[in-house]
Enzyme design. Structure first.
Site, PDB file in Angstrom:
ATOM      1  N   ASP A 185      16.836  -2.561  59.798  1.00 32.15           N
ATOM      2  CA  ASP A 185      15.701  -2.455  60.278  1.00 32.15           C
ATOM      3  C   ASP A 185      14.883  -3.987  59.975  1.00 32.15           C
ATOM      4  O   ASP A 185      15.554  -4.768  59.422  1.00 32.15           O
ATOM      5  CB  ASP A 185      14.787  -1.429  59.541  1.00 32.15           C
ATOM      6  CG  ASP A 185      13.604  -0.773  59.944  1.00 32.15           C
ATOM      7  OD1 ASP A 185      12.654  -1.522  60.954  1.00 32.15           O
ATOM      8  OD2 ASP A 185      13.601   0.443  60.061  1.00 32.15           O
ATOM      9  N   ALA A 187      14.616   6.313  59.738  1.00 29.78           N
ATOM     10  CA  ALA A 187      15.556   5.746  58.802  1.00 29.78           C
ATOM     11  C   ALA A 187      16.723   4.830  59.338  1.00 29.78           C
ATOM     12  O   ALA A 187      17.456   4.420  58.805  1.00 29.78           O
ATOM     13  CB  ALA A 187      16.364   7.200  58.583  1.00 29.78           C
ATOM     14  N   LYS A 188      16.770   4.991  60.882  1.00 29.62           N
ATOM     15  CA  LYS A 188      17.590   3.969  61.604  1.00 29.62           C
ATOM     16  C   LYS A 188      19.001   4.082  61.190  1.00 29.62           C
ATOM     17  O   LYS A 188      19.830   3.310  60.830  1.00 29.62           O
ATOM     18  CB  LYS A 188      17.130   2.845  61.703  1.00 29.62           C
ATOM     19  CG  LYS A 188      15.681   2.376  62.181  1.00 29.62           C
ATOM     20  CD  LYS A 188      15.223   1.191  62.438  1.00 29.62           C
ATOM     21  CE  LYS A 188      13.856   0.796  63.162  1.00 29.62           C
ATOM     22  NZ  LYS A 188      12.739   1.565  62.674  1.00 29.62           N
ATOM     23  N   ARG A 189      19.470   5.466  60.875  1.00 29.51           N
ATOM     24  CA  ARG A 189      20.913   5.547  60.419  1.00 29.51           C
ATOM     25  C   ARG A 189      21.727   5.502  61.613  1.00 29.51           C
ATOM     26  O   ARG A 189      21.584   5.434  62.692  1.00 29.51           O
ATOM     27  CB  ARG A 189      20.979   6.927  59.835  1.00 29.51           C
ATOM     28  CG  ARG A 189      20.324   7.091  58.584  1.00 29.51           C
ATOM     29  CD  ARG A 189      20.284   6.311  57.468  1.00 29.51           C
ATOM     30  NE  ARG A 189      20.005   6.665  56.227  1.00 29.51           N
ATOM     31  CZ  ARG A 189      18.965   5.966  55.719  1.00 29.51           C
ATOM     32  NH1 ARG A 189      18.073   5.165  56.304  1.00 29.51           N
ATOM     33  NH2 ARG A 189      18.277   6.624  54.580  1.00 29.51           N
TER      34      ARG A 189
END
Lengths: 272, 272
Positions: free
Chosen positions: A99, B95-97
């Site tokens: 991020d 969360a940008k998992r």
């Protein structure tokens, strides 16, 4: 931990084994389920049984996060146990975070300061300002996804971008980032033939290599093409080690599997 | 939540505003620091003050994770508060998992089951088997990073891959994934001119749009190029709303900023 300290440990233990802690309550021995924190008890036993054979441990953060607050407590106990008892061991938070700026700094603080990991895996898609914040921490490392060992790697990573595969572009571009000497890379072992090309771009960097064993990669082929003067490889095995046994002797079964891999590695290291 | 329920809420509230909860202990009003859980108290006050103006809330997971177990507790309380008190609101775990099969399923369970979010942001680099596990959950959504609004977006996302920009390849390839009707996309507002091209590839999908306000994006330009028959946009504002004030009246200051955005959105919706 500095890269040199990691190299020293590899030479001392004659091993470049990383043990992946992908701990699943449905797979651990039944007798542990009665413990107050089965995940931590499992990790503790695995670590105690293999710490002289492995140079790194890699908790897979998803397997903790899936249990919410309780899982996060197990993670904290696991990393504290490693740092308190085996401070020479290199620790990897397999979190694959990615991020921008401000947010990346928060993730870095979570894993480097609150949890005191030595390194974290990071995704490259958002570019420089999503990676560089992780590289601002002295003696800490970001392990950037380059070429992964799964089927979906062929969706984008191996496609040509500006005339070369995307994963090569990631290697080259990230080599220009600030503090790039703190970068390492994830390169899957199922593609041993790619290691020669990769070493032309990043001769010095450490590579974290999943996919030996369960995913079918060949240790010798990876080492032949991927090893550098400082070894430069961390070979990860997760399920092949931690789930080698399912009874009360699970830890000694895990040790057997770790020992077999360490012995293979010793042969390779001594033949250099 | 189904996409139709989200659309209904947009039409009812005449808003497509998403409030980003990037809560920083160093930025929240000093009087809250005496509370047992300042982050939750802050979120609760912001939510109560803006829930009729916003259709979605987006906790930024890094800002919780950075406080370890305690942060994870604040996150749990925040999402529970939203689900208990405002069940019609769409919730996004930012969360940008991104990880493969088994591990992705663990992340999905963490956010869809343990925390009961409606959606999660996901990174595309590892391809199909890192995204599809998130799409197996009924009435849940994966919001895939396509074109982000940061400087590093130009490192890879806009480079040509197989003859077109990588972000377009991500849009096209992901449109073939199983259960792709549960996909939404992150598209940064700083590049309003790209929305026309994006809509040619994914006319139906919802887009989560950060970068209006603090990052300089223009609401009207984004809507002109990006809106579809179902509106199809969630415009996120984080710092511009939640840090509008820094005193005991911070929540009403936040409401003023949210109201201004909602009123702009109402004008745009009524002019369709």
């Amino acid at each position: 931990m500095t890269t040199q300290e990691l190299v020293d440990q590899i030479e001392k233990k004659k091993s470049f084994l990383c043990v992946g802690l992908d701990v699943d309550l449905e797979k651990i021995p039944a007798h542990l389920l009665e413990a107050e924190d089965p995940i931590f008890e499992f990790n503790k036993a695995i670590i105690d049984a293999t710490h002289d054979l492995a140079v790194a441990y890699k908790p897979n953060i998803a397997f903790f996060e899936t249990y919410g607050v309780k899982g996060w407590e197990s993670l904290k106990k696991t990393i504290d146990y490693l740092n308190d008892n085996y401070p020479d061991i290199f620790t990897i938070a397999d979190a694959k975070r990615g991020d921008i700026g401000n947010t990346a700094t928060r993730y870095a603080k979570a894993f480097f300061e609150d949890l005191a990991f030595d390194s974290i895996t990071v995704a490259p898609y958002m570019g420089s300002d999503s990676v560089e914040p992780f590289l601002e921490f002295e003696d800490k490392h970001a392990i950037l996804l380059a070429l992964t060992s799964n089927k979906g790697a062929f969706d984008f990573q191996t496609n040509e971008i500006d005339g070369e595969a995307l994963y090569k572009k990631v290697l080259k571009t990230s080599s220009t980032y600030q503090n790039n000497d703190r970068l390492m890379y994830v390169v899957g072992a199922t593609k041993a033939e790619y290691f020669t090309e990769i070493r032309k771009i990043i001769p010095e960097s450490f590579l974290l290599v999943p996919g030996v064993g369960a995913q079918g990669g060949d240790l010798h082929a990876v080492c032949k093409n991927g090893m550098n003067d400082q070894v430069g490889l961390l070979i990860n095995s997760s399920r092949g080690i931690i789930y080698a046994g399912n009874g009360t002797d699970f830890a000694s079964k895990a040790r057997e599997k770790a020992l077999a891999l360490q012995q293979d590695m010793q042969v390779i290291l001594e033949a250099r």
